[in-house]
Motif scaffolding. Structure first.
Motif, mmCIF file in Angstrom:
data_model
loop_
_atom_site.group_PDB
_atom_site.id
_atom_site.type_symbol
_atom_site.label_atom_id
_atom_site.label_comp_id
_atom_site.label_asym_id
_atom_site.label_seq_id
_atom_site.Cartn_x
_atom_site.Cartn_y
_atom_site.Cartn_z
ATOM 1 N N UNK B 70 -3.389 83.319 87.078
ATOM 2 C CA UNK B 70 -4.496 82.508 87.594
ATOM 3 C C UNK B 70 -5.777 82.770 86.806
ATOM 4 N N UNK B 71 -6.015 84.054 86.455
ATOM 5 C CA UNK B 71 -7.227 84.372 85.703
ATOM 6 C C UNK B 71 -7.210 83.684 84.335
ATOM 7 N N UNK B 72 -6.062 83.710 83.695
ATOM 8 C CA UNK B 72 -5.926 83.074 82.381
ATOM 9 C C UNK B 72 -6.074 81.555 82.518
ATOM 10 N N UNK B 73 -5.375 80.976 83.511
ATOM 11 C CA UNK B 73 -5.438 79.521 83.704
ATOM 12 C C UNK B 73 -6.844 79.062 84.064
ATOM 13 N N UNK B 74 -7.555 79.862 84.863
ATOM 14 C CA UNK B 74 -8.914 79.508 85.261
ATOM 15 C C UNK B 74 -9.805 79.366 84.030
ATOM 16 N N UNK B 75 -9.671 80.323 83.108
ATOM 17 C CA UNK B 75 -10.475 80.267 81.875
ATOM 18 C C UNK B 75 -10.069 79.105 80.987
ATOM 19 N N UNK B 76 -8.758 78.859 80.890
ATOM 20 C CA UNK B 76 -8.273 77.837 79.966
ATOM 21 C C UNK B 76 -8.475 76.417 80.493
ATOM 22 N N UNK B 77 -8.263 76.222 81.791
ATOM 23 C CA UNK B 77 -8.197 74.844 82.298
ATOM 24 C C UNK B 77 -9.334 74.428 83.231
ATOM 25 N N UNK B 78 -10.003 75.385 83.865
ATOM 26 C CA UNK B 78 -10.997 74.990 84.869
ATOM 27 C C UNK B 78 -12.440 75.226 84.409
ATOM 28 N N UNK B 79 -12.689 76.350 83.721
ATOM 29 C CA UNK B 79 -14.067 76.667 83.344
ATOM 30 C C UNK B 79 -14.482 75.827 82.129
ATOM 31 N N UNK B 86 -8.268 68.796 84.036
ATOM 32 C CA UNK B 86 -7.938 70.202 83.839
ATOM 33 C C UNK B 86 -6.757 70.621 84.714
ATOM 34 N N UNK B 87 -6.779 70.165 85.960
ATOM 35 C CA UNK B 87 -5.694 70.445 86.906
ATOM 36 C C UNK B 87 -4.376 69.904 86.350
ATOM 37 N N UNK B 88 -4.402 68.672 85.844
ATOM 38 C CA UNK B 88 -3.193 68.064 85.269
ATOM 39 C C UNK B 88 -2.723 68.809 84.026
ATOM 40 N N UNK B 89 -3.680 69.223 83.185
ATOM 41 C CA UNK B 89 -3.316 69.940 81.962
ATOM 42 C C UNK B 89 -2.635 71.259 82.312
ATOM 43 N N UNK B 90 -3.138 71.929 83.339
ATOM 44 C CA UNK B 90 -2.521 73.181 83.788
ATOM 45 C C UNK B 90 -1.085 72.907 84.238
ATOM 46 N N UNK B 91 -0.901 71.836 84.998
ATOM 47 C CA UNK B 91 0.426 71.529 85.534
ATOM 48 C C UNK B 91 1.387 71.136 84.406
ATOM 49 N N UNK B 125 -5.845 82.304 97.587
ATOM 50 C CA UNK B 125 -5.509 81.476 96.436
ATOM 51 C C UNK B 125 -5.658 79.982 96.769
ATOM 52 N N UNK B 126 -5.209 79.570 97.968
ATOM 53 C CA UNK B 126 -5.390 78.176 98.391
ATOM 54 C C UNK B 126 -6.871 77.825 98.424
ATOM 55 N N UNK B 127 -7.710 78.761 98.929
ATOM 56 C CA UNK B 127 -9.151 78.501 98.984
ATOM 57 C C UNK B 127 -9.714 78.285 97.578
ATOM 58 N N UNK B 128 -9.224 79.071 96.637
ATOM 59 C CA UNK B 128 -9.688 78.952 95.259
ATOM 60 C C UNK B 128 -9.300 77.578 94.675
ATOM 61 N N UNK B 129 -8.038 77.182 94.839
ATOM 62 C CA UNK B 129 -7.595 75.883 94.308
ATOM 63 C C UNK B 129 -8.330 74.745 95.014
ATOM 64 N N UNK B 130 -8.508 74.914 96.343
ATOM 65 C CA UNK B 130 -9.251 73.914 97.106
ATOM 66 C C UNK B 130 -10.656 73.729 96.539
ATOM 67 N N UNK B 131 -11.356 74.836 96.307
ATOM 68 C CA UNK B 131 -12.724 74.778 95.790
ATOM 69 C C UNK B 131 -12.773 74.071 94.444
ATOM 70 N N UNK B 132 -11.774 74.359 93.626
ATOM 71 C CA UNK B 132 -11.718 73.771 92.292
ATOM 72 C C UNK B 132 -11.516 72.249 92.396
ATOM 73 N N UNK B 133 -10.653 71.827 93.328
ATOM 74 C CA UNK B 133 -10.382 70.389 93.461
ATOM 75 C C UNK B 133 -11.531 69.653 94.164
ATOM 76 N N UNK B 134 -12.218 70.330 95.086
ATOM 77 C CA UNK B 134 -13.401 69.719 95.703
ATOM 78 C C UNK B 134 -14.422 69.405 94.604
#
Lengths: 199, 199
Positions: B70-79, B86-91, B125-134
């Protein structure tokens, strides 16, 4: 009715039913971890080897539990004519049997692993749910609830995915409104179904 | 850079990294069943007790694997600014790391059981993904890709549920088009977002 029904065969069937009932109870508390089959055996007064006399393996036991549930649910909620309302009613009913939801959530995830003995069971089960939802959409289109511009296969897979994912969320937090969310998704699909198809 | 980095501490860190890498490989083949931690220990030349010197438990090991991912993906796809793209690219990237998908599918399901040591991890983790999608939805509204008539919380939970459920379908059958399906759901939400809210 044959002589067997009152004989040792009937006793075996009754014992199997008893084990299935106990299995549901234990799974509701512990999920379908390895430890649970020991606990099931203990509660019905059998050794683990004795339990395996009725169900050849942990996997066979879980499949039997899920199969029995699907047969009952099919009769109660889908027959004679599947509809989205029936699908929703089944999902609303699931809140009353959290152990079954827990088993489904855990065991369907476990069974995705390559070579798992229940992989085929879940692939066939997806086909069954898919078929039921395809009919539900066709029925909704015939009744004018849904328009013609629907990619039925995609819509069905999305509804199943959302239901599966929401069940995981619900297992973590019972305040998750699965039927409300699925109704919302159904309405999104309905609204969009009156537009012309892209391309 | 301190003296510790070349000393026994650094060796411990490197060993932990090695174990994490082997864990991913083993999980890709066997999923996160109890047997796997024995296999991981074997491959890195440790006893199970030795493995537990680096990770206190099987649960701690799996959480460490998912947290590192998650830490790696957060840096690569969300930040720095989360978006649905970004969400789609991660998937899409997940298709290249099936072992991680397998671990996530199995372990997130297992962890829903009451009292599981990783239950809190997945709730956070759900809260984190939720925040990112909000944030992704708010950004899409600011750019005019999405209209104002969206129940953001419901849309976010639905997107997460669909992604989770589609991952299970994909783990069973790699022909499932997760990003295509999620794009379809996103478009349904976008289209509907320009209508006035009901009531």
């Amino acid at each position: 009715m044959t002589g067997r029904d009152r004989g040792p065969y009937a006793k075996g069937v009754a014992r199997r039913e008893e084990i299935l009932a106990v299995a549901l109870e234990v799974i509701a508390q512990n999920g379908c971890r390895k430890a649970s089959s020991r606990e099931i055996a203990r509660r019905v007064g059998l050794s683990q080897a004795g339990l395996m006399h009725y169900f050849g393996s942990r996997e066979e036991l879980y499949e039997a539990v899920l199969r029995a549930r699907d047969e009952r649910d099919n009769e109660t909620y889908y027959l004679p004519n599947p509809s989205f309302e029936g699908f929703l009613a089944l999902i609303a009913h699931n809140a009353e049997v959290p152990g079954l939801v827990q088993l489904y959530v855990e065991y369907s995830a476990e069974a995705t692993i390559h070579g798992h003995p229940s992989r085929e069971f879940f692939l066939r089960r997806y086909d069954w749910v898919r078929g039921m939802l395809v009919t539900s959409i066709v029925n909704a289109q015939e009744h004018g609830e849904m328009g013609p511009a629907v990619d039925v296969g995609a819509a069905v897979d999305l509804l199943i995915a959302a239901a599966d994912g929401l069940q995981v969320q619900w297992a973590l937090d019972h305040s998750v409104d699965i039927t409300g969310q699925l109704t919302g998704l159904w309405q999104l699909i309905c609204r969009s179904s009156w537009r012309s198809l892209p391309g």
